[in-house]
Design a protein around this motif. Structure first.
Motif, mmCIF file in Angstrom:
data_model
loop_
_atom_site.group_PDB
_atom_site.id
_atom_site.type_symbol
_atom_site.label_atom_id
_atom_site.label_comp_id
_atom_site.label_asym_id
_atom_site.label_seq_id
_atom_site.Cartn_x
_atom_site.Cartn_y
_atom_site.Cartn_z
ATOM 1 N N ALA A 180 9.379 4.151 -6.300
ATOM 2 C CA ALA A 180 8.715 2.849 -6.142
ATOM 3 C C ALA A 180 7.195 3.001 -6.181
ATOM 4 O O ALA A 180 6.496 2.215 -6.827
ATOM 5 N N MET A 181 6.662 4.024 -5.518
ATOM 6 C CA MET A 181 5.214 4.247 -5.534
ATOM 7 C C MET A 181 4.733 4.558 -6.946
ATOM 8 O O MET A 181 3.684 4.063 -7.383
ATOM 9 N N GLY A 182 5.500 5.354 -7.679
ATOM 10 C CA GLY A 182 5.125 5.680 -9.048
ATOM 11 C C GLY A 182 5.168 4.465 -9.963
ATOM 12 O O GLY A 182 4.367 4.334 -10.883
ATOM 13 N N THR A 215 0.851 -1.188 0.000
ATOM 14 C CA THR A 215 0.000 0.000 0.000
ATOM 15 C C THR A 215 0.887 1.238 0.000
ATOM 16 O O THR A 215 2.092 1.158 0.271
ATOM 17 N N LYS A 216 0.281 2.384 -0.262
ATOM 18 C CA LYS A 216 1.016 3.644 -0.224
ATOM 19 C C LYS A 216 1.636 3.842 1.149
ATOM 20 O O LYS A 216 2.791 4.249 1.264
ATOM 21 N N ARG A 217 0.886 3.550 2.191
ATOM 22 C CA ARG A 217 1.376 3.699 3.564
ATOM 23 C C ARG A 217 2.584 2.785 3.804
ATOM 24 O O ARG A 217 3.568 3.174 4.441
ATOM 25 N N GLU A 218 2.534 1.553 3.277
ATOM 26 C CA GLU A 218 3.660 0.629 3.454
ATOM 27 C C GLU A 218 4.918 1.149 2.747
ATOM 28 O O GLU A 218 6.024 1.026 3.277
ATOM 29 N N TYR A 219 4.756 1.735 1.557
ATOM 30 C CA TYR A 219 5.909 2.330 0.870
ATOM 31 C C TYR A 219 6.459 3.505 1.682
ATOM 32 O O TYR A 219 7.670 3.672 1.795
ATOM 33 N N GLN A 220 5.580 4.313 2.242
ATOM 34 C CA GLN A 220 6.010 5.477 3.008
ATOM 35 C C GLN A 220 6.769 5.084 4.271
ATOM 36 O O GLN A 220 7.631 5.824 4.732
ATOM 37 N N ASP A 221 6.455 3.919 4.835
ATOM 38 C CA ASP A 221 7.099 3.447 6.060
ATOM 39 C C ASP A 221 8.223 2.445 5.802
ATOM 40 O O ASP A 221 8.911 2.037 6.737
ATOM 41 N N MET A 222 8.414 2.049 4.562
ATOM 42 C CA MET A 222 9.367 0.998 4.206
ATOM 43 C C MET A 222 10.803 1.445 4.488
ATOM 44 O O MET A 222 11.198 2.538 4.098
ATOM 45 N N PRO A 223 11.593 0.587 5.159
ATOM 46 C CA PRO A 223 12.991 0.942 5.396
ATOM 47 C C PRO A 223 13.778 0.954 4.079
ATOM 48 O O PRO A 223 13.406 0.288 3.114
#
Length: 75
Positions: A49-51, A15-23
């Motif tokens: 990565a999100m894009g 999810t977008k949130r997981e990408y934002q929190d991904m180490p």
């Protein structure tokens, strides 16, 4: 390090949130698996990565299901 695109067996489903929190090590690993560049700072890599991997769900999803009528290309 090669720069050719490689399609792994499974498409990433974060999810977008997981990408934002991904180490950073995880973002690097994900991009490397697909043969994508891992340059820039962590924020740049996360945005890249999100894009590359996130699908615009706000237009086609209806309560978790796909509303095909909204996804059809309008001519």
């Amino acid at each position: 390090m090669g720069s050719e695109f490689r399609m792994p067996l499974h498409y990433p489903r974060y999810t977008k949130r997981e990408y934002q929190d991904m180490p950073e090590w995880m973002v690097d690993r994900l991009l490397t698996q697909y043969g994508l560049p891992i340059t820039g700072d962590l924020g740049q890599k996360r945005r890249f990565a999100m894009g590359a991997f996130l699908w615009p769900t706000s237009h086609c999803c209806n309560n978790g299901g796909v509303d095909v009528s909204l996804c059809k290309k309008k001519v």
